[in-house]
Scaffold this motif. Structure first.
Motif, PDB file in Angstrom:
ATOM      1  N   VAL A 102       0.835  -1.203   0.000  1.00 19.67           N
ATOM      2  CA  VAL A 102       0.000   0.000   0.000  1.00 19.67           C
ATOM      3  C   VAL A 102       0.870   1.253   0.000  1.00 19.67           C
ATOM      4  O   VAL A 102       0.541   2.266  -0.625  1.00 19.67           O
ATOM      5  N   LEU A 103       2.006   1.177   0.692  1.00 21.40           N
ATOM      6  CA  LEU A 103       2.932   2.306   0.721  1.00 21.40           C
ATOM      7  C   LEU A 103       3.403   2.661  -0.680  1.00 21.40           C
ATOM      8  O   LEU A 103       3.537   3.832  -1.028  1.00 21.40           O
ATOM      9  N   SER A 104       3.627   1.646  -1.502  1.00 27.48           N
ATOM     10  CA  SER A 104       4.015   1.889  -2.898  1.00 27.48           C
ATOM     11  C   SER A 104       2.852   2.454  -3.700  1.00 27.48           C
ATOM     12  O   SER A 104       3.011   3.405  -4.470  1.00 27.48           O
ATOM     13  N   SER A 105       1.667   1.883  -3.511  1.00 26.31           N
ATOM     14  CA  SER A 105       0.509   2.296  -4.308  1.00 26.31           C
ATOM     15  C   SER A 105      -0.009   3.675  -3.926  1.00 26.31           C
ATOM     16  O   SER A 105      -0.632   4.349  -4.744  1.00 26.31           O
ATOM     17  N   SER A 106       0.214   4.124  -2.690  1.00 22.61           N
ATOM     18  CA  SER A 106      -0.266   5.443  -2.264  1.00 22.61           C
ATOM     19  C   SER A 106       0.352   6.556  -3.100  1.00 22.61           C
ATOM     20  O   SER A 106      -0.290   7.572  -3.376  1.00 22.61           O
ATOM     21  N   PHE A 107       1.588   6.347  -3.516  1.00 27.89           N
ATOM     22  CA  PHE A 107       2.239   7.303  -4.410  1.00 27.89           C
ATOM     23  C   PHE A 107       1.426   7.480  -5.690  1.00 27.89           C
ATOM     24  O   PHE A 107       1.278   8.590  -6.211  1.00 27.89           O
ATOM     25  N   MET A 108       0.903   6.368  -6.191  1.00 27.45           N
ATOM     26  CA  MET A 108       0.180   6.393  -7.451  1.00 27.45           C
ATOM     27  C   MET A 108      -1.154   7.132  -7.347  1.00 27.45           C
ATOM     28  O   MET A 108      -1.631   7.680  -8.337  1.00 27.45           O
ATOM     29  N   VAL A 109      -1.749   7.158  -6.168  1.00 23.03           N
ATOM     30  CA  VAL A 109      -3.031   7.838  -6.004  1.00 23.03           C
ATOM     31  C   VAL A 109      -2.899   9.313  -6.378  1.00 23.03           C
ATOM     32  O   VAL A 109      -3.702   9.858  -7.146  1.00 23.03           O
ATOM     33  N   GLY A 110      -1.879   9.976  -5.825  1.00 24.45           N
ATOM     34  CA  GLY A 110      -1.651  11.380  -6.163  1.00 24.45           C
ATOM     35  C   GLY A 110      -1.329  11.561  -7.628  1.00 24.45           C
ATOM     36  O   GLY A 110      -1.788  12.510  -8.280  1.00 24.45           O
ATOM     37  N   LEU A 111      -0.543  10.638  -8.195  1.00 26.39           N
ATOM     38  CA  LEU A 111      -0.174  10.719  -9.610  1.00 26.39           C
ATOM     39  C   LEU A 111      -1.395  10.589 -10.506  1.00 26.39           C
ATOM     40  O   LEU A 111      -1.539  11.335 -11.491  1.00 26.39           O
ATOM     41  N   LEU A 112      -2.291   9.688 -10.165  1.00 25.69           N
ATOM     42  CA  LEU A 112      -3.472   9.441 -10.998  1.00 25.69           C
ATOM     43  C   LEU A 112      -4.437  10.618 -10.979  1.00 25.69           C
ATOM     44  O   LEU A 112      -4.994  10.997 -12.005  1.00 25.69           O
ATOM     45  N   ILE A 113      -4.634  11.195  -9.803  1.00 27.26           N
ATOM     46  CA  ILE A 113      -5.576  12.304  -9.680  1.00 27.26           C
ATOM     47  C   ILE A 113      -5.037  13.564 -10.358  1.00 27.26           C
ATOM     48  O   ILE A 113      -5.764  14.285 -11.051  1.00 27.26           O
ATOM     49  N   ALA A 114      -3.742  13.818 -10.186  1.00 26.37           N
ATOM     50  CA  ALA A 114      -3.174  15.093 -10.637  1.00 26.37           C
ATOM     51  C   ALA A 114      -2.805  15.107 -12.118  1.00 26.37           C
ATOM     52  O   ALA A 114      -2.773  16.187 -12.730  1.00 26.37           O
ATOM     53  N   SER A 115      -2.509  13.967 -12.725  1.00 23.53           N
ATOM     54  CA  SER A 115      -2.053  13.944 -14.125  1.00 23.53           C
ATOM     55  C   SER A 115      -3.055  14.585 -15.093  1.00 23.53           C
ATOM     56  O   SER A 115      -2.686  15.465 -15.875  1.00 23.53           O
ATOM     57  N   PRO A 116      -4.347  14.188 -15.088  1.00 28.02           N
ATOM     58  CA  PRO A 116      -5.297  14.846 -15.996  1.00 28.02           C
ATOM     59  C   PRO A 116      -5.488  16.330 -15.682  1.00 28.02           C
ATOM     60  O   PRO A 116      -5.739  17.132 -16.579  1.00 28.02           O
ATOM     61  N   ILE A 117      -5.369  16.694 -14.407  1.00 25.70           N
ATOM     62  CA  ILE A 117      -5.539  18.103 -14.015  1.00 25.70           C
ATOM     63  C   ILE A 117      -4.430  18.955 -14.611  1.00 25.70           C
ATOM     64  O   ILE A 117      -4.685  20.010 -15.207  1.00 25.70           O
ATOM     65  N   PHE A 118      -3.186  18.512 -14.487  1.00 26.82           N
ATOM     66  CA  PHE A 118      -2.067  19.267 -15.051  1.00 26.82           C
ATOM     67  C   PHE A 118      -2.155  19.319 -16.578  1.00 26.82           C
ATOM     68  O   PHE A 118      -1.829  20.339 -17.187  1.00 26.82           O
ATOM     69  N   ALA A 119      -2.591  18.222 -17.195  1.00 29.25           N
ATOM     70  CA  ALA A 119      -2.729  18.203 -18.659  1.00 29.25           C
ATOM     71  C   ALA A 119      -3.769  19.215 -19.117  1.00 29.25           C
ATOM     72  O   ALA A 119      -3.593  19.888 -20.139  1.00 29.25           O
TER      73      ALA A 119
END
Length: 525
Positions: A102-119
């Motif tokens: 989960v510690l590894s996957s928690s990083f991905m949560v922020g990446l997934l939410i923010a990627s379309p927003i920045f694009a």
């Protein structure tokens, strides 16, 4: 006749050349590249170098947190009563394998939410400045990881590390594609994506050394110090324009026109109040205010339209589906690899061995993939041929490697497998960039990133942890995991037969032209 003002303007090639719809695509591409170079203080080579270093640091962080020196182990005792002390993050917070995943996957949560927003924000703000914002968030979050006092706090910090990286992941590749020489685009992408395996491998070595000789906390603090200058660079340097998007000057010009139009309305009201009807002026004010209220709604509708276009693009969908299966395996390899190697083959220096193998195979494989695609002619069908062939052969070697009992046999076959598997990095991202028009490239990269993580390495790390907790055999767990690579090869093989069109030279959006066509309207960018 050309007047004196026009003659002066024409001293700058990019300012006096206005391509028409009949301009050949190759000539148009040359002019755009010239405009990018002239308007930026960075040369294309230096831009590539800086982006490669940033990408290296991003993935070094991922490798470091997966290393035995930083990730560590819980306290364990054998049948003879000899105990190994708790080490690293897992030992400090006493985490199970599932919690560790989960510690590894928690990083991905922020990446997934923010990627379309920045694009999406790239259509209204300077993409180069957005990268600066993201790297600043990344630096602060990594400092927080090193200062964590509880499991929930380090999970939260890892989420914000993902948010920071999102800006860079979705916007860097289009910049590189714009600046690369026409016949070397895949090779330049190969150089950039070479930093993924190299960064992870460097992270293994870095994390193992720092964690062993100092503390796992120092590994994160060191990363923040290295990234801070590049975060600052994103704000200090002159913004680099991105094809398919308005330049910073264009956005400022449109906003100036809007403000001037509003101020002129105020002046008319004060000086010629008797000539303008009061209700008409109030309508113009309400129109101006309502444009702000509609701005958010317009952003959502524009995003929805762009997403609809992406989902209808069969080439994009097949490419991402194959990438999801591929990343499911690679993500779990990168996180659990050193620990699996340590337990299967009793590697005393698993971090170093996996680091050296990954960095050598990552560099050679990724560069080879981009170079080969350029040599055979960089087209979408050729990219799919390379993707399916390299992944299939790589899967055979990796699967066979984990069946061997010999450590040296495992290293030899696994290295060959990784060499072939990493050759896919340039082709898969080439397809993402060239199957859509320029204005959709950041969103294409962002959605690709979201998909490969939310369906790939986000579930794979904890799922592998669950499988290992139940069967308690790292050899069987790795064989089950590796078999998913055959699915990725099969999906990419389908892409060869899909009718594809390279849309990278199609005209993107031109907000300035839209503004000029409706001079009385008020737009909020």
């Amino acid at each position: 006749m050309v007047n004196k003002e026009e003659e002066e303007d024409c001293r700058q090639p990019s300012s006096c050349y206005s391509p028409s719809s009949s301009t050949p695509l190759a000539e148009l591409e040359t002019v755009r590249s010239l405009e990018i170079v002239e308007s930026s203080s960075l040369s294309p080579v230096w831009l590539l170098v800086i982006f490669c270093i940033i990408n290296l640091l991003n993935y070094m962080d991922r490798g470091a947190i997966a290393s035995n020196g930083v990730n560590g182990n819980t306290k364990s005792c054998n049948d003879k009563g000899k105990c190994n002390p708790a080490t690293g993050i897992q030992g400090h917070f006493n985490l199970s394998n599932f919690e560790d995943g989960v510690l590894s996957s928690s990083f991905m949560v922020g990446l997934l939410i923010a990627s379309p927003i920045f694009a999406s924000l790239a259509k209204s703000f300077s993409p180069f400045r957005l990268i600066g914002v993201g790297l600043t968030v990344w630096t602060i979050a990594v400092l927080g990881c090193g200062s964590s006092f509880a499991f929930w706090f380090i999970v939260l910090c890892r989420m914000f590390v993902g948010v920071g990286e999102a800006s860079f992941i979705s916007l860097a590749a289009p910049f590189i594609d714009d600046n690369a020489p026409p016949k070397q685009k895949a090779a330049w992408l190969g150089v950039f994506y070479m930093c993924i395996p190299s960064g992870v491998a460097l992270g293994y070595v870095y994390g193992g050394y720092v964690g062993k000789h100092f503390s796992w906390r120092y590994a994160f603090w060191g990363e923040a110090v290295l990234m801070a200058p590049f975060a600052l660079l994103g704000f200090l340097m002159k913004p680099v324009p991105l094809k398919g998007f308005p330049s910073t000057d264009s956005i400022k010009t449109v906003r100036t026109i809007e403000v001037t139009a509003f101020e002129d309305s105020e002046t008319l009201k004060n000086n010629k109040g008797n000539e303008i009807e009061h209700d008409q002026f109030e309508v113009s004010i309400e129109t101006y205010k309502s444009s702000y209220a509609n701005a958010i709604w317009k952003s959502f509708t524009r995003f929805a339209k762009d997403m609809k276009v992406l989902c209808k693009e069969k080439v994009f969908v097949v490419n991402v589906l194959g990438y999801v299966s591929y990343n499911f395996v690679i993500g779990a390899y990168s996180y659990w690899g050193p620990k699996a190697g340590y337990n299967i083959y009793k590697m005393k220096n698993a971090d170093m061995i996996f680091g050296v193998v990954t960095i050598i195979c990552g560099i050679v494989g990724t560069l080879s993939g981009g170079f080969i695609l350029d040599q055979v002619s960089a087209t979408i069908p050729n990219a799919f041929k390379l993707l399916s062939g390299a992944t299939f052969l790589g899967a055979i070697f990796c699967f066979t490697a984990f069946t061997l009992k010999s450590l040296y046999g495992f290293i030899a076959l696994f290295a060959l497998g990784e060499l072939l598997v990493f050759a896919t990095q340039a082709p898969v991202n080439y397809v993402c960039l060239h199957c859509v028009k320029p204005s959709l490239r950041p969103l294409s990269m962002a959605i690709s990133t979201v998909a490969i993580h939310i369906f790939g390495d986000v579930p794979s790390s904890p799922l592998v942890g669950i499988v290992q907790d139940h069967i308690n055999s790292w050899r069987k767990t790795t064989l089950i995991l590796t078999s998913v690579l055959f699915l990725a090869a099969a999906i990419w093989f389908i892409g060869i037969f899909i009718n594809s069109v390279d849309r990278s030279n199609e005209e993107g959006e031109n907000p300035m032209r839209q503004q000029q066509s409706t001079p009385n309207s008020i737009n909020i960018l």
